[in-house]
Design a protein around this motif. Structure first.
Motif, PDB file in Angstrom:
ATOM      1  N   ILE A   1       3.831   0.595  -5.287  1.00 20.45           N
ATOM      2  CA  ILE A   1       2.799  -0.389  -5.611  1.00 20.45           C
ATOM      3  C   ILE A   1       1.878  -0.611  -4.421  1.00 20.45           C
ATOM      4  N   ALA A   2       2.467  -0.696  -3.214  1.00 19.38           N
ATOM      5  CA  ALA A   2       1.662  -0.894  -2.010  1.00 19.38           C
ATOM      6  C   ALA A   2       0.677   0.244  -1.823  1.00 19.38           C
ATOM      7  N   GLY A   3       1.159   1.478  -1.981  1.00 17.82           N
ATOM      8  CA  GLY A   3       0.262   2.615  -1.872  1.00 17.82           C
ATOM      9  C   GLY A   3      -0.821   2.580  -2.927  1.00 17.82           C
ATOM     10  N   GLY A   4      -0.441   2.220  -4.155  1.00 20.84           N
ATOM     11  CA  GLY A   4      -1.427   2.127  -5.223  1.00 20.84           C
ATOM     12  C   GLY A   4      -2.450   1.047  -4.967  1.00 20.84           C
ATOM     13  N   ASN A   5      -1.994  -0.121  -4.462  1.00 15.43           N
ATOM     14  CA  ASN A   5      -2.926  -1.197  -4.118  1.00 15.43           C
ATOM     15  C   ASN A   5      -3.970  -0.725  -3.112  1.00 15.43           C
ATOM     16  N   ALA A   6      -3.491  -0.107  -2.033  1.00 17.17           N
ATOM     17  CA  ALA A   6      -4.388   0.296  -0.953  1.00 17.17           C
ATOM     18  C   ALA A   6      -5.354   1.391  -1.396  1.00 17.17           C
ATOM     19  N   VAL A   7      -4.830   2.410  -2.058  1.00 16.27           N
ATOM     20  CA  VAL A   7      -5.683   3.524  -2.482  1.00 16.27           C
ATOM     21  C   VAL A   7      -6.695   3.066  -3.531  1.00 16.27           C
ATOM     22  N   ALA A   8      -6.246   2.272  -4.492  1.00 20.91           N
ATOM     23  CA  ALA A   8      -7.151   1.804  -5.532  1.00 20.91           C
ATOM     24  C   ALA A   8      -8.225   0.885  -4.968  1.00 20.91           C
TER      25      ALA A   8
END
Length: 410
Positions: free
Chosen positions: A356-363
């Protein structure tokens, strides 16, 4: 469905289950509102989706990275000595985020405090999952899947109510009011949870063998579930940022809560249907298909021309989420070594929130660059990759099933 509904009723009628379940729901309501509240609050204060996305990622990353160590502490010390201090520190650090956001501090400070706030989230979900086999007693083989589904349904309902609470706070008060409300709920829910007899009775777990530094991750099946959960978490995290970015692009930022709630609502419905059904296929076969289903159902989101169209598309995208989470937790409960059940569940939590953290940052970065559609497509592609990876790891997932790893600490 009638038989499935009866299983849910039997779970809730088990002595001690109903209050524990209700209190974990109360204490976990903030997981449905903190991310979107952080994004809306910091986007408004800093004017940057990137900063907001990084802070949300810091919060999720803190939760994920520390969770396995908290789980190991609970297995070794019991629930009360670990959960109570965490709740106090979590509420305090969350309260500090609000004045810091208003003070125009450096973004790194916001990310750091968000990380501490996430790192001290009491792992109520894992604590409850570790108690299920003991609470259910001789009926655990039959009722554990329904109990885990019930837990997943609660999480999804939290994701329904959380965004709506944020939307209400943003419309009537301010987004930061939701953050303070969430801190208070976590503190109250945790204090009441550890006061319950089943939680108070926990102590050091009975271990079989020395699992070394790896602990629960010494089991190949647990490692496989953890690895394949990361892409799913990335997909969910990217969507948490992409849907608010879509709403803002459409000139309706207040619709973000509605979109996220619609997305979570069908996830809860899917989780209920999954837990109510008596499955004949092995869970190791179902789980990869559910992960692939997440990716497939997320692709149409990129085609939405308006908020009115995005709502039903978001509902379709949610249908496989809770079933996938339930199946993954069922696998972990069967594959974890004895005496490290709480830790095993927290490794899955780490994988999920790390993704989720990676998705938050990339998105967040994609939303400010190519746009929200790029964030949605990236989320779907990563989810498909996770499902494909799980398919290749099926041999590790079909190890001899054992519920011993999910036993509650004694």
């Amino acid at each position: 469905m009638t038989l499935g509904g009866a299983r849910y009723r039997r779970v809730l009628a088990t002595p001690g289950v109903a209050p524990l379940y209700a209190l974990t729901v109360l204490g976990r309501v903030p997981i449905g509102l903190v991310t979107i509240a952080l994004v809306l609050f910091l986007r408004e204060e800093t004017g940057s989706f990137t900063v907001a996305g990084l802070a949300a990622a810091g919060y999720a990353l803190g939760t994920g990275l520390v969770a396995p160590f908290l789980g190991r502490l609970i297995d070794r010390l019991g629930q009360r000595p670990v959960l109570l201090p965490l709740a106090v520190v979590h509420a305090t650090s969350m309260a500090c985020l609000v004045p810091l956001g208003h003070a125009d501090v450096h973004p790194a400070v916001l990310v750091a405090v968000a990380w501490v706030t996430g790192a001290t989230v009491p792992p109520l979900s894992s604590a409850l999952r570790a108690l299920w086999p003991t609470l259910l007693g001789e009926e655990r083989d039959e009722l554990l899947p329904a109990a885990l589904a019930l837990d997943a349904i609660a999480i999804e309902l939290i994701f329904v109510t959380g965004p709506l609470l944020v939307a209400a706070a943003a419309a009537v008060l301010v987004p930061e009011a939701a953050l303070l409300f969430g801190a208070a709920l976590t503190l109250a829910g945790t204090v009441a949870f550890v006061a319950q007899p089943a939680s108070r009775a926990t102590g050091p777990s009975v271990r079989t063998g020395d699992h070394g530094l790896l602990g629960a991750m010494a089991a190949p099946g647990v490692r496989a579930v953890v690895l394949c959960t990361v892409p799913a978490g990335f997909c969910f995290g990217a969507t948490e940022v992409a849907l608010p970015a879509f709403a803002r692009a459409e000139g309706a930022p207040d619709a973000a809560g509605l979109l996220l709630a619609a997305w979570a609502l069908t996830s809860a419905a899917g989780g209920f249907a999954y837990g109510a059904r008596s499955w004949t296929s092995p869970v190791a076969q179902r789980w990869p298909l559910l992960l692939l289903g997440c990716g497939v159902t997320f692709l149409p989101l990129a085609l939405a021309p308006s908020v009115a169209v995005m709502v039903p598309l978001a509902m379709v995208a949610g249908c496989c989420i809770a079933p996938a989470i339930t199946a993954g937790n069922e696998l972990v409960g069967r594959l974890a070594p004895s005496g490290v059940g709480t830790e095993a569940y927290t490794w899955v939590t780490m994988a999920l929130v790390g993704g989720i953290a990676g998705g938050n940052a990339v998105a967040g970065a994609l939303a400010e660059g190519p746009g929200w559609r790029a964030a949605v497509l990236t989320a779907a592609i990563v989810a498909l990759a996770g499902g494909a990876l799980a398919t290749t790891r099926r041999r590790a997932l079909v190890a001899a099933p054992s519920l011993s790893g999910a036993e509650a600490p004694r």
